[in-house]
Design an enzyme around this catalytic site. Structure first.
Site: not given
Length: 460
Positions: A400, A154, A90
């Site tokens: 992160s 994601e 994606d």
């Protein structure tokens, strides 16, 4: 079978075919946040499944409550390590479209770079591993047992990945997890990333009077939530740049002298770094270099602030409410739940009289750090040297990726972060791109990495 030399594999790389297939993938507008593109998401997943099946993998598309996961495996190397490659198909929305030089879903090469949404994040990097497997198969068998897990969520926080990992824990079992979804330290510096910061994110909400007030009639007597919010934020750091939340640093894992020396030797310039972002100075925690502050120290930043009149002209009003979004990047040793609790306990104590403060936890993610002595990290170093002609740099990243901790926790395997892009690729931005050279080098890196992991053997 004798391991092919680097020159042998490089000669087998069909660059035209590799680029044409990537272009086919980039043309599909697989924007996971856009409900109107659900068909495109399914079409992308099927494209990947069909490609992996054509390479002899047992491949399927697994539905989730959101977008599907593509899973494939080829387990033809008994006694050899099992490698799980993770990537995502994606992409971010293309907005603002008017800032693109060429259409975002019509890939175009300009001056050696492939321009398209998803070129580097993460279609180009993930597909380099698919083509790396194809390159190895062109000269014989795979040297490792290889699995692919390619997800479609994601860019919206991977809401269904953790349940998928839990449900398929045994099937996904492996010795090492390989992820390429980021940037090298610099264009000519191959990089192995061995650590990621975690995150703790909150919304700070300040309430004053029951309604907005006329600043002439009430100014000087009524509480002002915007002023109060500024006072609160100003007290979250001291003059040395240290965060004032009690106990914030208690569990921070200190940087080792080896790390500090290793990072000091990297080709970094504070002046060039500041210039690259148009800044006149680089403020931060005293006693640490810029790389140490962004890779190995925790931070606190205000990411957004609101309150009062925002329109054109003036309006003399004391707002009833104000708010801010505050994030802390965390380092190994810190736990996001603990830091969120400390923020919720401490920030309201800074409020001046007349306002009420609520701190709402938004989300958190665990920091991760992997052993530099790992045989898999050494294998990555050897693979990268075969491509770039120089040893890899070892660094952490300030960002992160919460799913990395999920992978390590659920599957019990180390994660190997071998990033193939560079910051100049402009991931998430208009005119996102991926160097043709980096794409082809990524294919070679993947192939060599599998060979070097095979040579390293299974983990204990």
């Amino acid at each position: 079978m004798t391991q092919p030399s680097s020159a042998d594999l490089a000669a087998l790389l069909d660059r035209d075919s590799a680029q044409a297939e990537l272009f086919d993938l980039l043309r599909i507008p697989s924007v996971s946040s856009d409900s109107g593109r659900k068909e495109a998401m399914g079409r992308t997943a099927e494209y990947l499944r069909a490609k992996l099946a054509a390479l002899g993998f047992s491949a399927r598309v697994d539905e989730t409550p959101g977008h599907p996961v593509v899973y494939a495996e080829r387990l033809d190397a008994p006694g050899k390590p099992t490698v799980l490659v993770y990537g995502h198909y994606d992409v971010q929305p293309e907005d603002p479209v008017e800032e693109w030089v060429s259409p975002p879903f019509e890939p175009e090469v300009r001056e050696g770079r492939i321009y398209a949404r998803g070129a580097t994040d993460d279609k180009g990097q993930a597909y380099a591993h698919v083509r790396g497997a194809e390159l190895l198969l062109a000269q014989g068998d795979l040297p490792v047992n290889l699995k692919f897990l390619l997800e479609g969520e994601e860019e919206i926080g991977s809401p269904n990945l953790e349940p998928y990992l839990e449900a398929h824990r045994d099937e996904l079992g492996c010795d090492v997890i390989v992820i390429s979804d980021g940037s090298r330290f610099a264009k000519d510096v191959p990089t192995v990333t061995y650590g990621l910061r975690g995150i703790a994110y909150v919304d700070v909400l300040v309430q004053g009077a029951a309604r907005d007030l006329h600043s002439g009639s009430y100014g000087g007597a009524a509480p002002n939530p915007i002023n109060a919010l500024c006072e609160i934020i100003a007290q979250l750091k001291d003059e040395q740049g240290r965060i004032t939340i009690p106990g914030f640093y208690d569990s921070v894992e200190p940087l080792t002298e080896e790390e500090r020396q290793m990072w000091a030797e990297l080709p970094h310039s504070d002046e060039e770094f500041a210039g690259s972002i148009g800044a006149s100075a680089l403020p931060g925690e005293e006693g640490y270099s810029t790389l140490e502050r962004i890779w190995g120290r925790p931070t606190l930043d205000v990411n957004g602030i609101w309150g009062g009149f925002q329109g054109e002209g003036s309006k003399t009003v004391i707002a009833a409410k104000a708010g801010a979004k505050v994030s802390c990047r965390l380092v190994p040793g810190q736990d996001p739940d603990d830091i969120l609790r400390r923020m919720q306990e401490y920030i309201p104590t800074l409020a001046p009289a007349g306002v009420q403060v609520e701190v709402r936890a938004s989300h958190g993610g665990q920091p991760v750090k992997f052993d530099l002595g790992s045989p898999f990290i050494k294998a990555a170093d050897r693979a990268l040297e075969r491509v770039y002609g120089r040893p890899a740099a070892f660094g952490r990243t300030g960002g992160s990726i919460p799913i990395v901790a999920d992978f390590a926790r659920i599957l019990g395997a180390p994660v190997l972060l071998v990033d193939l892009g560079v910051n100049e690729d402009g991931l998430h931005s208009p005119n996102e791109s991926f160097s043709q050279e980096d794409y082809f080098n990524g294919i070679l890196t993947s192939a060599y990495l599998m060979q070097e992991i095979a040579a390293a053997g299974k983990s204990e």
